[in-house]
Design a protein around this motif. Sequence first.
Motif, mmCIF file in Angstrom:
data_model
loop_
_atom_site.group_PDB
_atom_site.id
_atom_site.type_symbol
_atom_site.label_atom_id
_atom_site.label_comp_id
_atom_site.label_asym_id
_atom_site.label_seq_id
_atom_site.Cartn_x
_atom_site.Cartn_y
_atom_site.Cartn_z
ATOM 1 N N VAL A 103 0.843 -1.206 0.000
ATOM 2 C CA VAL A 103 0.000 0.000 0.000
ATOM 3 C C VAL A 103 0.878 1.256 0.000
ATOM 4 O O VAL A 103 0.633 2.201 -0.760
ATOM 5 C CB VAL A 103 -0.938 -0.005 1.225
ATOM 6 C CG1 VAL A 103 -1.695 1.320 1.322
ATOM 7 C CG2 VAL A 103 -1.912 -1.173 1.133
ATOM 8 N N GLN A 104 1.894 1.283 0.839
ATOM 9 C CA GLN A 104 2.766 2.453 0.892
ATOM 10 C C GLN A 104 3.446 2.704 -0.449
ATOM 11 O O GLN A 104 3.511 3.850 -0.926
ATOM 12 C CB GLN A 104 3.820 2.255 1.982
ATOM 13 C CG GLN A 104 4.724 3.466 2.179
ATOM 14 C CD GLN A 104 5.862 3.181 3.134
ATOM 15 O OE1 GLN A 104 6.592 2.204 2.965
ATOM 16 N NE2 GLN A 104 6.018 4.025 4.149
ATOM 17 N N ILE A 128 2.210 8.164 -6.755
ATOM 18 C CA ILE A 128 1.588 9.471 -7.008
ATOM 19 C C ILE A 128 2.119 10.504 -6.009
ATOM 20 O O ILE A 128 1.447 11.514 -5.741
ATOM 21 C CB ILE A 128 0.050 9.381 -6.940
ATOM 22 C CG1 ILE A 128 -0.402 8.872 -5.569
ATOM 23 C CG2 ILE A 128 -0.487 8.474 -8.053
ATOM 24 C CD1 ILE A 128 -1.915 8.967 -5.348
ATOM 25 N N ASN A 129 3.285 10.216 -5.448
ATOM 26 C CA ASN A 129 3.962 11.142 -4.529
ATOM 27 C C ASN A 129 3.170 11.426 -3.259
ATOM 28 O O ASN A 129 3.220 12.539 -2.706
ATOM 29 C CB ASN A 129 4.285 12.463 -5.232
ATOM 30 C CG ASN A 129 5.246 12.275 -6.390
ATOM 31 O OD1 ASN A 129 6.197 11.493 -6.299
ATOM 32 N ND2 ASN A 129 4.989 12.968 -7.494
ATOM 33 N N VAL A 130 2.445 10.407 -2.789
ATOM 34 C CA VAL A 130 1.748 10.508 -1.516
ATOM 35 C C VAL A 130 2.490 9.639 -0.521
ATOM 36 O O VAL A 130 2.700 8.448 -0.758
ATOM 37 C CB VAL A 130 0.283 10.051 -1.636
ATOM 38 C CG1 VAL A 130 -0.363 9.985 -0.256
ATOM 39 C CG2 VAL A 130 -0.495 10.994 -2.543
ATOM 40 N N SER A 131 2.894 10.244 0.582
ATOM 41 C CA SER A 131 3.661 9.524 1.593
ATOM 42 C C SER A 131 2.728 9.003 2.680
ATOM 43 O O SER A 131 2.061 9.781 3.366
ATOM 44 C CB SER A 131 4.720 10.448 2.212
ATOM 45 O OG SER A 131 5.444 9.772 3.211
ATOM 46 N N LEU A 132 2.669 7.683 2.814
ATOM 47 C CA LEU A 132 1.828 7.065 3.832
ATOM 48 C C LEU A 132 2.700 6.520 4.960
ATOM 49 O O LEU A 132 3.885 6.236 4.763
ATOM 50 C CB LEU A 132 1.033 5.900 3.223
ATOM 51 C CG LEU A 132 -0.103 6.249 2.262
ATOM 52 C CD1 LEU A 132 -0.772 4.969 1.769
ATOM 53 C CD2 LEU A 132 -1.124 7.164 2.924
ATOM 54 N N PRO A 133 2.098 6.347 6.141
ATOM 55 C CA PRO A 133 2.837 5.676 7.215
ATOM 56 C C PRO A 133 3.220 4.258 6.783
ATOM 57 O O PRO A 133 2.631 3.700 5.853
ATOM 58 C CB PRO A 133 1.841 5.650 8.377
ATOM 59 C CG PRO A 133 0.863 6.725 8.061
ATOM 60 C CD PRO A 133 0.767 6.780 6.568
ATOM 61 N N ASP A 139 -9.179 3.359 -2.599
ATOM 62 C CA ASP A 139 -9.416 3.408 -1.159
ATOM 63 C C ASP A 139 -8.575 2.320 -0.471
ATOM 64 O O ASP A 139 -8.313 1.251 -1.036
ATOM 65 C CB ASP A 139 -10.899 3.176 -0.836
ATOM 66 C CG ASP A 139 -11.760 4.397 -1.183
ATOM 67 O OD1 ASP A 139 -11.177 5.477 -1.436
ATOM 68 O OD2 ASP A 139 -12.993 4.247 -1.222
ATOM 69 N N ILE A 140 -8.194 2.613 0.765
ATOM 70 C CA ILE A 140 -7.420 1.656 1.547
ATOM 71 C C ILE A 140 -8.382 0.857 2.428
ATOM 72 O O ILE A 140 -9.110 1.435 3.248
ATOM 73 C CB ILE A 140 -6.374 2.360 2.428
ATOM 74 C CG1 ILE A 140 -5.393 3.160 1.565
ATOM 75 C CG2 ILE A 140 -5.621 1.345 3.277
ATOM 76 C CD1 ILE A 140 -4.421 4.004 2.368
ATOM 77 N N ALA A 157 -5.205 -3.416 2.397
ATOM 78 C CA ALA A 157 -5.158 -3.734 0.969
ATOM 79 C C ALA A 157 -5.720 -2.539 0.215
ATOM 80 O O ALA A 157 -6.161 -1.543 0.817
ATOM 81 C CB ALA A 157 -5.935 -5.003 0.660
ATOM 82 N N VAL A 158 -5.726 -2.614 -1.114
ATOM 83 C CA VAL A 158 -6.231 -1.506 -1.945
ATOM 84 C C VAL A 158 -7.460 -1.990 -2.719
ATOM 85 O O VAL A 158 -7.419 -3.043 -3.374
ATOM 86 C CB VAL A 158 -5.144 -1.030 -2.934
ATOM 87 C CG1 VAL A 158 -5.720 0.034 -3.870
ATOM 88 C CG2 VAL A 158 -3.936 -0.474 -2.180
#
Length: 290
Positions: free
Chosen positions: A207-208, A214-219, A241-242, A255-256
């Motif tokens: 997921v990360q 798309i340059n989105v930083s997730l935990p 959606d996560i 999951a996605v």
Amino acid sequence: MSHTAHIRSHRKPRRSASTLAVRAGVAGGVLSTLAVAGASGSANAAEPVTQTLELPTLTADLAAQAAQSADATEQAAANYQLQAERDAAAAKAAKKAEADLAEAKKKAAEAKKKAEEEARKEAAARASRTAARTTLSPSADTGTGTVLGGNGGGTGGGAGTSTSTDTGTSTATGSAATIVNFVKSQVGKAYVPGATGPSAYDCSGLVQTAFRQINVSLPRVSQDQSTAGTQVSLSNLQPGDILYWGSAGSAYHVAVYVGGGMFVGAQNSSTGVVERPLSYDPPTGAVRVL
């Protein structure tokens, strides 16, 4: 003539011819005897010479025997040394084989322990998901009257269920399409705890990495990812959606959602990254980051 010649006692007696002959004979016999004795002595004296001449032959034979004995001894020593070297090599090989066997047993035991641990984790995760579904089902039955497929133009009405495969928008666009295409392209890759690609992932690692496209930083971990966006209803899901399993903030799996009632996730070491319908393992909740 001497004045005493006429006295008988003072004359030298004359030796007769016979007496001389006898004495000559005796002398000749003695000389003959001496000659014979000398010859015999000479012959006897020659014998040691003959024996002395034979000594070198005896000495050569002894030397040859000694040389053969020395060769035999040297060969025996060489054989003993060769045997000792062979025994040492065999002992070394046996020791190495024993060490290799011990190492193989150790690795097999570690692999078995790891497999058992993963199996226990998977069993615990399945039990937890089952408990979560049991808890979720009553609330889903009560519903809020949300129409299924609200954004997707699906059919049906009445009380919705959180695990419907006909929920939300099925077609991904924009950044969501990038995420969906990425996770679908990872299907079939291995599941490895702590991995974030490119050849293997764990659930939160996939997921990360997908959102990083798309340059989105997730935990990094699923617990934090389950609260990274806005909570959305499972009946109103959109691609990208996560999904999470467990409680928000303490989720044990993510999951996605890729649309069409399907999700992609790195499930476990047995299945790896797979695409499955929501009914395969209904999630507990979902968050929307986009």
